[in-house]
Design an enzyme around this catalytic site. Structure first.
Site, mmCIF file in Angstrom:
data_model
loop_
_atom_site.group_PDB
_atom_site.id
_atom_site.type_symbol
_atom_site.label_atom_id
_atom_site.label_comp_id
_atom_site.label_asym_id
_atom_site.label_seq_id
_atom_site.Cartn_x
_atom_site.Cartn_y
_atom_site.Cartn_z
ATOM 1 N N ARG A 5 0.960 -1.349 0.418
ATOM 2 C CA ARG A 5 -0.271 -0.162 -0.136
ATOM 3 C C ARG A 5 0.973 0.873 0.161
ATOM 4 O O ARG A 5 2.216 1.254 1.087
ATOM 5 C CB ARG A 5 -1.353 -0.262 1.724
ATOM 6 C CG ARG A 5 -1.825 0.845 1.711
ATOM 7 C CD ARG A 5 -2.513 2.036 0.684
ATOM 8 N NE ARG A 5 -3.378 2.801 1.455
ATOM 9 C CZ ARG A 5 -3.917 3.323 2.122
ATOM 10 N NH1 ARG A 5 -4.825 2.165 2.819
ATOM 11 N NH2 ARG A 5 -4.873 4.037 2.314
ATOM 12 N N ASP A 42 -9.116 -0.675 9.090
ATOM 13 C CA ASP A 42 -9.418 0.042 9.858
ATOM 14 C C ASP A 42 -9.648 -0.448 11.320
ATOM 15 O O ASP A 42 -10.609 -1.637 11.034
ATOM 16 C CB ASP A 42 -10.719 1.059 9.261
ATOM 17 C CG ASP A 42 -9.868 2.176 7.952
ATOM 18 O OD1 ASP A 42 -9.386 2.646 7.863
ATOM 19 O OD2 ASP A 42 -11.064 1.618 7.051
ATOM 20 N N ARG A 52 -6.781 1.444 -3.783
ATOM 21 C CA ARG A 52 -5.776 0.861 -2.673
ATOM 22 C C ARG A 52 -5.815 -0.358 -3.323
ATOM 23 O O ARG A 52 -6.324 -1.128 -2.604
ATOM 24 C CB ARG A 52 -6.015 1.330 -1.292
ATOM 25 C CG ARG A 52 -7.061 1.523 -0.551
ATOM 26 C CD ARG A 52 -8.070 2.299 -0.248
ATOM 27 N NE ARG A 52 -8.317 3.332 -1.357
ATOM 28 C CZ ARG A 52 -8.168 4.884 0.677
ATOM 29 N NH1 ARG A 52 -8.072 4.017 1.496
ATOM 30 N NH2 ARG A 52 -8.264 6.080 -0.173
ATOM 31 N N ASP A 56 -6.931 -1.419 2.623
ATOM 32 C CA ASP A 56 -6.894 -0.445 3.475
ATOM 33 C C ASP A 56 -7.410 -1.364 5.075
ATOM 34 O O ASP A 56 -8.331 -2.220 4.770
ATOM 35 C CB ASP A 56 -8.560 0.179 2.567
ATOM 36 C CG ASP A 56 -8.244 1.657 4.116
ATOM 37 O OD1 ASP A 56 -7.677 2.900 3.584
ATOM 38 O OD2 ASP A 56 -8.831 1.251 5.109
HETATM 39 O O1 GSY Z 1 -12.252 3.836 4.368
HETATM 40 C C1 GSY Z 1 -11.880 2.621 2.895
HETATM 41 C C2 GSY Z 1 -11.707 3.016 2.019
HETATM 42 N N1 GSY Z 1 -12.672 3.473 1.177
HETATM 43 C C3 GSY Z 1 -14.082 1.994 0.848
HETATM 44 C C4 GSY Z 1 -14.444 1.010 0.961
HETATM 45 O O2 GSY Z 1 -13.099 -0.071 1.562
HETATM 46 N N2 GSY Z 1 -15.005 0.906 0.091
HETATM 47 C C5 GSY Z 1 -16.263 1.097 -0.832
HETATM 48 N N3 GSY Z 1 -16.941 0.745 -1.036
HETATM 49 N N4 GSY Z 1 -15.585 2.411 -0.891
HETATM 50 C C6 GSY Z 1 -14.903 3.132 -0.506
HETATM 51 N N5 GSY Z 1 -14.094 4.129 -0.305
HETATM 52 C C7 GSY Z 1 -13.141 3.981 0.303
HETATM 53 S S1 GSY Z 1 -11.921 5.711 0.500
#
Ligand code: GSY
Length: 153
Positions: free
Chosen positions: A77, A91, A86, A89
């Site tokens: 990443r 969290d 990415r 990710d």
């Molecule tokens: O916040 C995590 C990254 N992210 C995502 C995700 O993991 N899934 C979806 N569907 N939309 C996202 N937008 C982001 S930024």
């Protein structure tokens, strides 16, 4: 502590990325179904694969955040476009019923109750959390982003 992490990928082999990341978490208790999800955040990009995992951990919230960064780094990443594509990710979503308010870490994750790609797999794993005070902002009628269950990871 019972903790939940959210993982998402929309670059490269999305399933392989998630499988590898999950395989390296030794405190793992459970993995949600895999969801293909509509991107949320305003940047035009490919669909994500998302999952939520449950951990039983002795790590502190800060150590859990470091684990998230390690998992992201292991998948190559690079932090570039905010809200952009990415490889991985990760969290910290929940840390027991505790709240954390540090400059680099807010738990519960501040935007999680707005997002179906987090809440739907989280409630698959922990349906008893529906209606919990920490998740009081969640309304399935107004949460954003379509999600499709595509089976087990
Ligand atoms: O916040 C995590 C990254 N992210 C995502 C995700 O993991 N899934 C979806 N569907 N939309 C996202 N937008 C982001 S930024």
């Amino acid at each position: 502590m019972r903790a939940f992490l959210g993982l998402g990928s929309n670059l490269g082999d999305r399933r392989a990325t998630l499988v590898e990341a999950v395989g390296s978490i030794y405190e793992l208790v459970a993995v949600s179904p895999l969801y293909e999800t509509e991107p949320v955040g305003g940047v035009e990009q490919d669909a994500f694969y998302n999952i939520v995992v449950e951990l039983q951990t002795t790590r502190s919230p800060a150590e859990l955040l470091e684990l998230c960064h390690e998992l992201e780094r292991a998948q190559g990443r690079v932090r570039d476009v905010r809200w952009g594509p990415r490889t991985l990710d990760v969290d910290v979503l929940l840390y027991g019923d505790q709240t954390v308010d540090e400059p680099n870490l807010t738990v519960p994750h501040p935007r999680m109750t707005e997002r179906n790609f987090v809440m739907v797999p989280l409630l698959d794993l922990a349906p008893e959390l529906a209606g919990a005070p920490l998740l009081a902002g969640y309304d399935p009628e107004t949460a954003i982003g379509s999600v499709t269950n595509i089976g087990p990871l």
